[in-house]
Enzyme design. Structure first.
Site, PDB file in Angstrom:
ATOM      1  N   HIS A 130       0.860  -1.194   0.000  1.00 17.69           N
ATOM      2  CA  HIS A 130       0.000   0.000   0.000  1.00 17.69           C
ATOM      3  C   HIS A 130       0.891   1.236   0.000  1.00 17.69           C
ATOM      4  O   HIS A 130       1.856   1.315   0.755  1.00 17.69           O
ATOM      5  CB  HIS A 130      -0.899  -0.011   1.250  1.00 17.69           C
ATOM      6  CG  HIS A 130      -1.683   1.257   1.440  1.00 17.69           C
ATOM      7  ND1 HIS A 130      -1.348   2.211   2.366  1.00 17.69           N
ATOM      8  CD2 HIS A 130      -2.791   1.719   0.802  1.00 17.69           C
ATOM      9  CE1 HIS A 130      -2.220   3.209   2.312  1.00 17.69           C
ATOM     10  NE2 HIS A 130      -3.097   2.941   1.377  1.00 17.69           N
TER      11      HIS A 130
ATOM     12  N   HIS B 170       1.739  11.104  -2.328  1.00 13.06           N
ATOM     13  CA  HIS B 170       0.510  10.938  -1.563  1.00 13.06           C
ATOM     14  C   HIS B 170      -0.193  12.291  -1.544  1.00 13.06           C
ATOM     15  O   HIS B 170       0.212  13.202  -0.828  1.00 13.06           O
ATOM     16  CB  HIS B 170       0.820  10.455  -0.144  1.00 13.06           C
ATOM     17  CG  HIS B 170      -0.363   9.854   0.541  1.00 13.06           C
ATOM     18  ND1 HIS B 170      -0.414   9.654   1.898  1.00 13.06           N
ATOM     19  CD2 HIS B 170      -1.544   9.413   0.049  1.00 13.06           C
ATOM     20  CE1 HIS B 170      -1.572   9.102   2.212  1.00 13.06           C
ATOM     21  NE2 HIS B 170      -2.266   8.951   1.115  1.00 13.06           N
TER      22      HIS B 170
END
Length: 591
Positions: free
Chosen positions: A125, A171
């Site tokens: 992830h 991110h």
């Protein structure tokens, strides 16, 4: 050196006798039973391997090779010319690298010709992050490290760069520093098949305009060339097998949607004010959460049709915004159909797809739709990802995903902790290739079209008996004042099972004071209802009366592949790196 001295103050010193690694009484008794006049011959060792170690296929040639290896390592014993083992050599063999708990020669042995949906897949992830989810750097280094450990699914969040003319990986909505997409792609190509030749899936979280999607298509096609798997059709009717996809790269993402919608969705998910992360209270990581409701729901993120960055609501209302060359790259289509959970879990006989749920969403869904989830995962792929408030890159209990058939239980690989240790343990199975065949009960359909019910209480199928004889190696791998400034360490071991709720438990040995070579000699029993999913957890800690206990090593091992008999179990650091010398001598038996 026979004694060790610790300085307590300027005028006072404590001296301790250094223990010598010595065979436990049970090992001595076995040597007496399988030797003659203090000498273990090839015939004796072969009989020991078949009768005690349960290695039915062991040959006398292998026994001879073992003796030859031991004698080369122990030339000082003056028994080389006799081609036999004495007690010291036998003990060194049992407690050495030739006798691991998992077979080093078995390699990939699961059937690899079934569809991808029939396997648990080692999944990362936010694979590009070097640390926490809010402010760490983005880099290709953690991607390379994950691939070298056998991870087969790499996640990349792709965004326009600052000048809107190229693509970065970062991110979104955080302070993370970006890395160029092309750098990540090149590193994936170079390192994809170092640890395993089975396919690597790249899951893309796409926040791009159509022109940049076209650029991504060009970068991906040029970087991977012929190793890129592109089925060409709109959607696969059935997933191909890992065997047929050896050394291939697979792209998986949701169908393209407009950039602004994706951007808004990610802002919603990544708002750091949306929750607080629980602080680890243990020096070596939180205990693996209980399956029985340890995950607390966050209403803002718990609805299935929420706008999280990992969510995949289908949105093809604007085909004019779609870059066709980008859409053709997608081999595993992802998406959440409108209509809630019931629609999401419907099985289409004409096409397969990937669905993503957060750990919270799966927890909530499993309360009502457990069997529907299992049925869905028999043909389709379910990806589970950490909740958004895990800003410290912690993880969750993977068993809730695996027990419902979820193939891609996505973990933050850049951290450490007990949940990640369990994940690493599961994927030591099947030669560490990153694909573990799901148990038959998760794949079968009964005569009345019924499937496995994860909530059904099952009878005990087998009992694993584990004996912890002793440990050694800390004296060589740690500073002599690492555990205690004034005395040798006080070690204890924890042994247990990570598995379905009925099987999960941890047990503890007594604490042995002032001993670098603790000899616990304790046995534990673990009744198992679902041994196929069970992972044996082993930890060593050093008791500290005034502070948190110190970490002394850990490992996790798939119960389905444990070798019976007496084995030397190497321990690893919190980050999963194998220690040079630290190991335990243990005995495994199934009854």
């Amino acid at each position: 050196m026979s004694k060790q001295t610790y300085s307590v103050c300027f005028c006072f010193r404590r001296r301790f006798k250094l223990a010598i690694s010595e065979a436990p009484p049970e090992i001595k008794a076995l040597f007496d039973q399988y030797s003659e006049n203090g000498a273990m011959t090839v015939d004796h060792l072969h009989r020991f391997l078949t009768e005690v170690q349960k290695e039915e296929k062991a040959t006398k040639e292998e026994a001879q090779a073992t003796i030859d290896h031991c004698l080369r390592e122990l030339k000082h014993l003056n028994i080389f010319h006799r081609k036999v083992l004495n007690l010291e050599a036998f003990f060194k063999y049992l407690f050495g690298d030739l006798n691991p708990p998992l077979s080093p020669s078995i390699g990939v042995h699961h059937d690899m010709s079934a569809p991808l949906s029939h396997y648990f897949i080692y999944t990362g992830h936010n694979s590009y992050l070097t640390g926490n989810q809010l402010s760490s750097d983005c880099s290709d280094v953690p991607i390379i490290q994950a691939l070298h450990r056998g991870v087969r699914v790499i996640e990349l969040d792709i965004w326009p760069n600052s000048t809107k003319d190229d693509v970065d990986v970062l991110h979104g909505g955080t302070l993370t520093a970006p890395v160029q997409l092309i750098k990540c792609l090149k590193s994936i190509k170079e390192h994809a098949f170092v640890a395993s030749e089975y396919p690597v899936v790249i899951t893309l979280e796409d926040h791009l305009t159509p022109d940049l999607q076209a650029k991504v298509a060009q970068l991906v096609t040029q970087t991977f060339g012929d190793i890129l798997f592109s089925p060409g059709s709109e959607c696969l009717k059935e997933f191909p097998s890992p065997e047929s996809l050896k050394k291939r790269i697979i792209i998986s993402t949701k169908p393209p949607q407009e950039y602004l919608e994706a951007k808004d969705a990610v802002k919603s998910e990544n708002d750091p004010k949306s929750g607080k992360t629980q602080v680890d209270e243990e020096a070596w990581g939180q205990e693996v959460p209980d399956l029985k409701g340890a995950i607390v729901a966050d209403d803002k993120q718990d609805e299935l049709d929420d706008n999280d960055s990992n969510g995949e609501e289908d949105n093809d209302k604007s085909p004019q915004h779609v870059a066709p060359e980008y859409k053709r790259l997608i081999a595993i289509h992802a998406g959440k159909p409108k209509g809630g959970l019931v629609e999401c879990l419907k099985v289409d006989p004409d096409k397969v797809r990937r669905l993503s749920l957060s750990e919270q969403q799966l927890e909530k869904a499993s309360e009502v739709y457990a069997k529907e989830i299992v049925r869905f995962t028999q043909r389709n792929i379910l990806r589970v990802y950490p909740k958004g408030i895990r800003v410290d890159s912690s993880n969750y209990n993977p068993m809730i995903g695996w027990s419902h058939g979820a193939q891609m239980v996505a973990f933050n690989m850049q951290g450490y902790g007990r949940s990640l240790w369990v994940m690493q343990g599961m994927f030591r199975a099947n030669g560490g290739c990153g694909y573990v065949k799901k148990p038959d009960f998760l794949l079968k359909t009964g005569p009345h079209n019924e499937v496995f019910d994860p909530k059904y209480k099952l009878p005990v199928k087998t009992t694993l008996k584990v004996k912890v004889y002793m440990g050694e190696g800390w004296y060589y791998d740690f500073k002599h004042t690492h555990f205690d400034a004034y005395s040798p360490p006080d070690f204890y071991a924890r042994v247990g099972i990570a598995g379905v709720a009925a099987d999960s438990v941890m047990k503890k040995t007594k604490t042995l004071e002032d001993d670098w070579i603790p000899a616990w000699d304790e046995e534990f029993e673990f009744p198992l209802t679902v041994p196929e999913l069970a992972v044996l957890r082993i930890e060593v800690h050093e008791y500290d009366m005034s502070e948190k206990d110190d970490f002394g090593g850990q490992t996790c091992l798939p119960v389905s592949e444990l070798r019976k008999g007496i084995r030397a179990v190497p321990l690893h650091s919190r980050k999963g790196e194998k220690y040079k010398s630290v190991k335990l001598l243990m005995h495994f038996e199934f009854v």
